[in-house]
Design a protein around this motif. Structure first.
Motif, PDB file in Angstrom:
ATOM      1  N   VAL A 165      10.553   0.801   2.993  1.00  0.00           N
ATOM      2  CA  VAL A 165      10.225   2.167   2.150  1.00  0.00           C
ATOM      3  C   VAL A 165      11.423   3.186   2.111  1.00  0.00           C
ATOM      4  O   VAL A 165      11.403   3.729   3.085  1.00  0.00           O
ATOM      5  N   PRO A 166      12.164   3.344   1.186  1.00  0.00           N
ATOM      6  CA  PRO A 166      13.484   4.090   1.368  1.00  0.00           C
ATOM      7  C   PRO A 166      13.313   5.717   1.412  1.00  0.00           C
ATOM      8  O   PRO A 166      13.832   6.342   0.500  1.00  0.00           O
ATOM      9  N   CYS A 167      12.257   6.352   2.182  1.00  0.00           N
ATOM     10  CA  CYS A 167      11.928   7.761   2.171  1.00  0.00           C
ATOM     11  C   CYS A 167      11.452   8.032   3.599  1.00  0.00           C
ATOM     12  O   CYS A 167      11.202   6.951   4.288  1.00  0.00           O
ATOM     13  N   ASN A 168      11.381   9.111   3.890  1.00  0.00           N
ATOM     14  CA  ASN A 168      11.132   9.693   5.375  1.00  0.00           C
ATOM     15  C   ASN A 168       9.504   9.265   5.369  1.00  0.00           C
ATOM     16  O   ASN A 168       8.831   9.200   4.417  1.00  0.00           O
ATOM     17  N   GLY A 178       3.801   4.288  -9.751  1.00  0.00           N
ATOM     18  CA  GLY A 178       2.838   4.245  -8.630  1.00  0.00           C
ATOM     19  C   GLY A 178       3.220   5.106  -7.348  1.00  0.00           C
ATOM     20  O   GLY A 178       4.135   5.984  -7.486  1.00  0.00           O
ATOM     21  N   ASP A 179       2.744   4.794  -6.120  1.00  0.00           N
ATOM     22  CA  ASP A 179       3.057   5.498  -4.917  1.00  0.00           C
ATOM     23  C   ASP A 179       4.475   5.693  -4.718  1.00  0.00           C
ATOM     24  O   ASP A 179       5.070   6.610  -4.318  1.00  0.00           O
ATOM     25  N   TRP A 180       5.044   4.481  -4.859  1.00  0.00           N
ATOM     26  CA  TRP A 180       6.524   4.142  -4.503  1.00  0.00           C
ATOM     27  C   TRP A 180       7.301   5.080  -5.419  1.00  0.00           C
ATOM     28  O   TRP A 180       8.022   6.078  -4.802  1.00  0.00           O
ATOM     29  N   GLU A 181       7.131   5.260  -6.564  1.00  0.00           N
ATOM     30  CA  GLU A 181       7.815   6.194  -7.430  1.00  0.00           C
ATOM     31  C   GLU A 181       7.616   7.679  -7.061  1.00  0.00           C
ATOM     32  O   GLU A 181       8.548   8.591  -7.051  1.00  0.00           O
ATOM     33  N   ALA A 182       6.216   7.923  -6.858  1.00  0.00           N
ATOM     34  CA  ALA A 182       5.911   9.443  -6.712  1.00  0.00           C
ATOM     35  C   ALA A 182       6.435   9.876  -5.245  1.00  0.00           C
ATOM     36  O   ALA A 182       6.906  10.774  -5.218  1.00  0.00           O
ATOM     37  N   GLN A 183       6.448   8.872  -4.270  1.00  0.00           N
ATOM     38  CA  GLN A 183       6.974   9.243  -2.857  1.00  0.00           C
ATOM     39  C   GLN A 183       8.509   9.270  -2.588  1.00  0.00           C
ATOM     40  O   GLN A 183       9.220  10.000  -2.116  1.00  0.00           O
ATOM     41  N   VAL A 184       8.927   7.869  -3.170  1.00  0.00           N
ATOM     42  CA  VAL A 184      10.398   7.868  -3.083  1.00  0.00           C
ATOM     43  C   VAL A 184      11.128   8.813  -3.897  1.00  0.00           C
ATOM     44  O   VAL A 184      12.324   9.149  -3.346  1.00  0.00           O
ATOM     45  N   SER A 185      10.729   9.132  -4.892  1.00  0.00           N
ATOM     46  CA  SER A 185      11.513  10.086  -5.749  1.00  0.00           C
ATOM     47  C   SER A 185      11.465  11.522  -5.291  1.00  0.00           C
ATOM     48  O   SER A 185      12.175  12.275  -5.768  1.00  0.00           O
ATOM     49  N   TYR A 221       0.761  -1.173  -0.054  1.00  0.00           N
ATOM     50  CA  TYR A 221      -0.007   0.088   0.110  1.00  0.00           C
ATOM     51  C   TYR A 221       0.854   1.343   0.031  1.00  0.00           C
ATOM     52  O   TYR A 221       0.222   2.291   0.061  1.00  0.00           O
ATOM     53  N   ALA A 222       2.105   1.056  -0.014  1.00  0.00           N
ATOM     54  CA  ALA A 222       2.979   2.403  -0.313  1.00  0.00           C
ATOM     55  C   ALA A 222       3.365   2.213  -1.886  1.00  0.00           C
ATOM     56  O   ALA A 222       4.463   2.621  -2.225  1.00  0.00           O
ATOM     57  N   GLY A 223       2.986   1.376  -2.519  1.00  0.00           N
ATOM     58  CA  GLY A 223       3.355   1.110  -3.945  1.00  0.00           C
ATOM     59  C   GLY A 223       4.534   0.138  -4.272  1.00  0.00           C
ATOM     60  O   GLY A 223       4.807  -0.160  -5.237  1.00  0.00           O
ATOM     61  N   GLY A 224       4.843  -0.590  -3.098  1.00  0.00           N
ATOM     62  CA  GLY A 224       5.621  -1.746  -3.177  1.00  0.00           C
ATOM     63  C   GLY A 224       4.932  -2.996  -3.338  1.00  0.00           C
ATOM     64  O   GLY A 224       3.823  -3.122  -4.006  1.00  0.00           O
ATOM     65  N   ASP A 225       5.356  -4.185  -2.955  1.00  0.00           N
ATOM     66  CA  ASP A 225       4.770  -5.388  -2.498  1.00  0.00           C
ATOM     67  C   ASP A 225       5.087  -6.196  -1.446  1.00  0.00           C
ATOM     68  O   ASP A 225       5.916  -5.737  -0.686  1.00  0.00           O
ATOM     69  N   ASP A 226       4.591  -7.332  -1.491  1.00  0.00           N
ATOM     70  CA  ASP A 226       4.658  -8.333  -0.618  1.00  0.00           C
ATOM     71  C   ASP A 226       6.285  -8.581  -0.019  1.00  0.00           C
ATOM     72  O   ASP A 226       6.643  -9.073   1.112  1.00  0.00           O
TER      73      ASP A 226
END
Lengths: 398, 398, 398
Positions: A189-192, A326-333, A179-184
């Motif tokens: 998740v490498p961001c704040n 997805g969420d991962w790319e938008a937020q981690v970037s 639900y942060a754009g990653g998977d099981d």
């Protein structure tokens, strides 16, 4: 080969140095937000992960050793043995605690030194030594830790949605980053942590990122641009997103963010009813987080529900992630800790603005000596009722 | 689900920030301990490793280039060519020294510039240039380096146990990390040198770490808790560990630690007699070390004696290392430089306390302008007699 | 075993700490050399690399996003979206610009915000937002960027040798590191840009490094030690190397270094005539560089001409690189940024000294508010005539 005159406004030359908002984002010991975080019970990890084999775990910027003694009690200790600093990761778990490999000092789950085998009589002064430890509780299949000042320890609350599991159902616990754009298969998740948490109060990225941009990642109805109403609530905030669907039905979707980092998001397939679970955005350190979910599911379900349209992140190539973010790319970037100094918040970011404002108020309340909102000290009033869910309006309401 | 009241003493919250003891541990140029170290000849590496192919080597935090000129002289030079800074690692070794690849400047093993081929007449002013160098000597199959102030250079000593090798025996030299819990395939131990050196004055970890904890890593007799007597000696310290064995025999085991980082440990299988070799805990930099051993062995032996009970470290999985920790796990897990500020030393740590105290005294003696203990300036008195060994008491002594 | 007294001058003990020359080497925003660099058009990358798939590129210490909108215009934007900081690397390229994945803000190649789809009417105040951008031009198959203050933007110049490509020929563009000692498969050279640029004014390393040391890497005639005359020129400097060859012919070889980092090196096989191309030593950041070449070649040539004697660097083992070093080994081994403080420059380094002096003058000129040498503001005088080449003297000149 263009030689035309060039419009010369807003070039990147001379832009000010960006900076992050340390007060709202940093979580280490002694930081403003770190002290705020330490006033709440934190979901540390799955109960099943505390075993007689010690493991290393990081939370709020602290590295700790988790184990379960052979009497069944979970323990969370500072890694460096109070004697000479060897890591208790190499310790041996016994009935009464964990024994350091180097000289055999034995510590209970509460850090008491129970044996010093190289000293006369097993250590005449062993009661002067204490291995730094944190209190734990187990509930909902999770181990919870309180890392704050002992005198301000609240009650570990209950959530109504996780109580009274009906027959045929169970509580599913998970650290999946789905639900942060990653998977099981990915937990960190490498961001704040705040980049993930504030996303919960941002309904407008759904029709863009999750619908028009990368294809329908959830359901088409989520692509309808909603009317949104954000509100502060006692221990956080919520928003209601109203959508009139193509079939004429009208839906109110209520999402909550509670202190310190609780997220209660209704079913993204728009299944009707209250949220079936709770999520936590646990800061691992300043630049990484671990999600934690507890959810009521049918007995035979053992993974978080995923949209059939979402590709498993771990199986995508970098090129595919670029093409279908997805969420991962938008937020981690946004970076390890994003720079609020460079943002341009607009009307549709009102949830983000409000969340930061109320978070800052609580952080400063703790600095001023108060207990932050959402900490409960009366065990008789420690049940939290959630409001989040997908609710269809009745025709008569129209 | 435990809800019982929780004992609230000694939690990890609010603990002070730890710090390392810089005076005793840091070894770079200009540091207190680094200046102390530089007053002794250091065993740099095996003589066989100085060849006509330059190699990179780090010692006391300095990166240097080792080679042997085609006249047979070993050389140890600062890596950056005195001309323009290209590394002499890419130099060509000739009869008289090493020639930089970039513009061909030629340097002797003592740093003299012998040729500048791009300058008129091979360089009319080449005598004004000197490549930084260190003096070397070869003995016992090792190259020794003196990295201190020229005016305070002591004599390279001899050790009685390494002299007069009898027929059928030889001197074995090794950089194996076996006696630091590693094995022959690993040379660099990734922690501060003092963590390894002080372990030599710590007899009590043997019955725990090496016997009861991970199984019998040496011999069962080493598991008997000894009576220990520590003593300062002129150039370091020693301890005598007395054990009464199951068969009624009584043993005195004498172990020595000499400045700056010599370790003389008797045979861990408890073979009787004086130690057959000497070891050095050479600081590579602040956070890594390399052991060096010279030992008398039979002609056909080409590896350090190892206990048959010790598994080769390089072949163990991380899980096996956690289940069966040895010196490596105990000492490296103390961290790159351990924090003395967090320790709780007890009576059985008296050797560690004494070693640190006497080390600190010598470091401060150097700062005060004195020569540290164990530096010898009279070539006629440069033979060091060792005392370490396993000695059985005679029945009449009982 | 040598015990002889040791000559004690120039040992490495007590040498001063080295330092790099920050003024001449560092290129980030706001640094003296960085501001100087930003007054010139920089060759950013091959035109072919700007596509509708965004890519990340670093230049002068800045990370940027390159793309080409679907109308064909190249764009170079600051990576973090002006809205909430998600990277435009995950943006979608459209006819008018690039759209951020998170909330869909659309930016033109000049940073104008053209759409805010989550805001009423697509954003009533979107003209208040500007994504930081840099102006670009395309010429010679390259994209050029101006990263300096808008008011001081010069004309992008032309070079005579790259104009009027005759039939049967073409312009070859390349980022190969071949002429820095690497090869076509490597683009980033991991050292400061000045180490590579000043090598161009250093003719004397050729007979050593490229001839006697590693074998004939170019042609045997290059091994003749030249007579060299260095001269300042308006926008940089040049040298003429005179060689009398074995066959009696006499050659003048003219090499140029122009601000800010242009290198014009004649054919290293000594083919007669003017240089057929231009090279740039583009600083990627303080510790790495990327070469850029444009060269007139026959239509069927698609790689930079390479000496048949030079082994492909990527295919050499570390041992082979040590045995046969080239420019890469000589310059990269000087370190990430070499230490001028430790050098001993000699007569044959006069080109290096002069280049640093004239570079420093221009850097300080920019600091003093002037335009640096070689920046052209009159479009009618923006053609640069090059002087570099290999020229045989006629017998009558002898």
């Amino acid at each position: 080969m263009q030689e035309a005159p060039i419009a010369f406004h807003g070039v990147a030359y001379g832009r000010p140095k960006p900076h992050h908002n340390a007060e709202l984002t940093e979580v280490g010991p002694g930081t403003p937000c770190g002290e705020f975080m330490r006033r709440y019970w934190q979901p540390l990890t799955l109960s099943a992960r505390a075993t007689t084999t010690p493991s290393q775990i990081r939370i709020l910027g602290e590295d700790l050793i988790l184990f379960r003694d052979r009497s069944g009690r979970p323990g969370l200790l500072y890694p460096r043995c109070a004697h000479r600093g060897s890591s208790l990761f190499y310790g041996r778990v016994e009935a009464e605690g964990i024994r350091c490999c180097y000289h055999g000092w034995l510590f209970s789950v509460e850090g008491e030194c129970l044996d010093q085998p190289c000293e006369p009589c097993g250590g005449l002064h062993k009661d002067r030594v204490r291995q730094p430890w944190y209190p734990l509780q187990e509930r909902y299949g999770l181990i919870w830790v309180y890392m704050g000042p002992p005198a301000r320890m609240p009650v570990l609350p209950r959530w109504d949605v996780l109580e009274d599991v009906p027959e045929g159902q169970k509580l599913l616990v998970s650290h999946s980053s789905l639900y942060a754009g990653g998977d099981d298969d990915v937990e960190i998740v490498p961001c704040n942590w705040l980049q993930e948490w504030e996303n919960v109060m941002d309904p407008f990225h759904i029709p863009i990122l999750h619908t028009s941009f990368s294809g329908v990642q959830f359901v088409p109805e989520m692509g309808v641009m909603p009317e949104v109403n954000w509100e502060y609530a006692d221990a956080g905030m919520r928003y209601t997103a109203y959508r009139k669907l193509d079939d004429g039905r009208e839906m109110d979707r209520v999402t909550q963010a509670l202190f310190p980092h609780v997220r209660i998001v209704p079913n993204v397939q728009l299944a009707e009813g209250p949220s079936s679970g709770i999520g936590w955005v646990v800061p691992v350190d300043d630049t990484s987080l671990r999600l934690c979910f507890v959810m009521k599911v049918p007995q035979d379900v053992d993974r978080l529900p995923r949209s059939p349209n979402l590709r498993p992140w771990s199986q995508m190539t970098p090129e595919e992630r670029q093409a279908f973010p997805g969420d991962w790319e938008a937020q981690v970037s946004q970076g390890p800790i994003t720079f609020h100094s460079e943002e341009n918040l607009a009307g549709s970011d009102r949830g983000v603005s409000m969340l930061r404002r109320t978070l800052g108020q609580q952080i400063r309340a703790v600095q001023a000596g108060q207990d932050p909102a959402g900490t409960i000290f009366d065990p008789d009033h420690a049940l939290i009722r959630i409001e989040a869910g997908n609710f269809f309006r009745k025709p008569s309401q129209g």
